[in-house]
Design a protein around this motif. Structure first.
Motif, PDB file in Angstrom:
ATOM      1  N   ARG A 105      -8.698   4.515   1.520  1.00 13.73           N
ATOM      2  CA  ARG A 105      -8.222   3.352   0.761  1.00 13.73           C
ATOM      3  C   ARG A 105      -8.841   3.276  -0.637  1.00 13.73           C
ATOM      4  O   ARG A 105      -8.171   2.912  -1.596  1.00 13.73           O
ATOM      5  N   ASN A 160      -7.004   5.804  -2.762  1.00 14.03           N
ATOM      6  CA  ASN A 160      -5.552   5.907  -2.566  1.00 14.03           C
ATOM      7  C   ASN A 160      -5.122   7.327  -2.177  1.00 14.03           C
ATOM      8  O   ASN A 160      -4.367   7.989  -2.883  1.00 14.03           O
ATOM      9  N   LEU A 195       0.839  -1.203   0.000  1.00 18.79           N
ATOM     10  CA  LEU A 195       0.000   0.000   0.000  1.00 18.79           C
ATOM     11  C   LEU A 195       0.873   1.252   0.000  1.00 18.79           C
ATOM     12  O   LEU A 195       0.581   2.222  -0.713  1.00 18.79           O
ATOM     13  N   LEU A 222       0.800   4.312  -2.766  1.00 20.10           N
ATOM     14  CA  LEU A 222       0.580   5.713  -2.432  1.00 20.10           C
ATOM     15  C   LEU A 222       1.716   6.589  -2.950  1.00 20.10           C
ATOM     16  O   LEU A 222       1.496   7.697  -3.456  1.00 20.10           O
TER      17      LEU A 222
END
Length: 301
Positions: A152, A155, A30, A34
């Motif tokens: 989420r 993003n 993740l 990002l």
């Protein structure tokens, strides 16, 4: 009646790396995702939302040189009201502190990260119709948990901060040529990214057509598009969805500030002007949340 914006101010928390946010630190993949869309640092505030609002109000009043007695409305645009971080008594105390005891308080909170755009639409309408001479507009928000910092589905990373401006009939460098809002709650029920993208494009292209027509300008005159700091790809997509070249979107603050709730438009506009924006140009602001958009073409003198 012509309507102007002046006295833009903003404040944010201290910069921190997004690697320190617990839900992000727990997922290395993740974090990479990002970073790929331009996110690096977010802002964490120790001050309360009402204290950040006070900082911006003081700066706006100082820069605009508008006597408090001439401000008819104090408009607070904030999702933090829903988190119980701002009480009505605090807003009244804020009014008294700055000599705004006769300014009618109005709260705008249901449009989430589009609260600023919705509030600007309301403020301009009140001033243009003659119902108010000047509206002091302030937006302020802060996260209460680490989980709130991670968006989420899009993003993005959320920061703490506030921003303010004065909407008035008094001539200033920025003229608000028009405003328009639209909502499509079908996006909240959409189950695929393609459906969400299609609904966004369909709504934004029509809304851009409407607001530019109201302002009597065409897309070729727009020199900059200022949106919320979701991430670099989302900004480009939003600009394209409005029927404009993606190179027009303002990306300079994404890495440094991330998404400062509803303050992004004013924060980015202030940065753009301070960086030396050319005179006599059209800037289009897009304030947006999940299913709600508010657009405003501005003429920069």
């Amino acid at each position: 009646m012509r309507v102007f914006m002046t006295g833009i101010a903003h404040t944010t928390g201290a910069p921190r790396p997004i690697t320190g946010i617990e839900p992000i630190a727990a997922e290395p993949g993740l974090l990479d995702a990002l970073r790929e869309v331009g996110l690096s640092t977010y802002r964490h505030a120790r001050d309360s939302p009402i204290d950040m609002a006070a900082t911006c109000i003081a700066e706006t009043l100082e820069h605009s040189r508008m006597p408090a007695s001439e401000i008819d409305i104090l408009m607070l645009a904030s999702s933090t009201i829903g988190f119980g971080q701002i009480e009505n008594t605090e807003l009244l105390q804020l009014s008294e502190r700055f000599g705004l005891a006769h300014a009618t308080p109005i709260g705008v909170s249901a449009a989430e990260c589009a609260n600023f755009g919705t509030a600007l639409h309301l403020a301009r309408t009140l001033v243009a119709s003659g119902e108010a001479r000047s509206v002091l507009l302030v937006t302020t928000d802060a996260c209460t948990t680490p989980e709130q910092r991670l968006l989420r589905q899009v993003n993005s990373v959320v920061s703490d901060g506030a921003a303010a401006c004065l909407v008035t009939t008094e001539p200033a460098r920025i003229e608000i040529l028009a405003t328009a809002t639209a909502t499509n709650q079908l996006i909240r029920a959409a189950t695929t990214p393609d459906t969400i993208a299609a609904l966004t494009r369909r709504t934004l292209i029509g809304l851009a057509d409407e607001v530019l027509l109201r302002a009597n300008i065409d897309r070729a005159q727009v020199r900059q598009v200022i949106t919320n700091n979701i991430n670099t790809e989302a900004l480009r997509f939003m600009t394209l969805s409005a029927g404009l070249d993606h190179n027009l979107c303002y990306l300079d603050n994404v890495a440094e500030f991330a998404h400062v709730h509803s303050a992004d438009n004013l924060l980015n506009l202030q940065s753009y002007l301070e960086d030396g924006a050319a005179p006599d140009q059209i800037v289009l602001t897009i304030s947006h949340a999940f299913g709600t958009w508010a657009l405003a073409p501005l003429r920069i003198r």
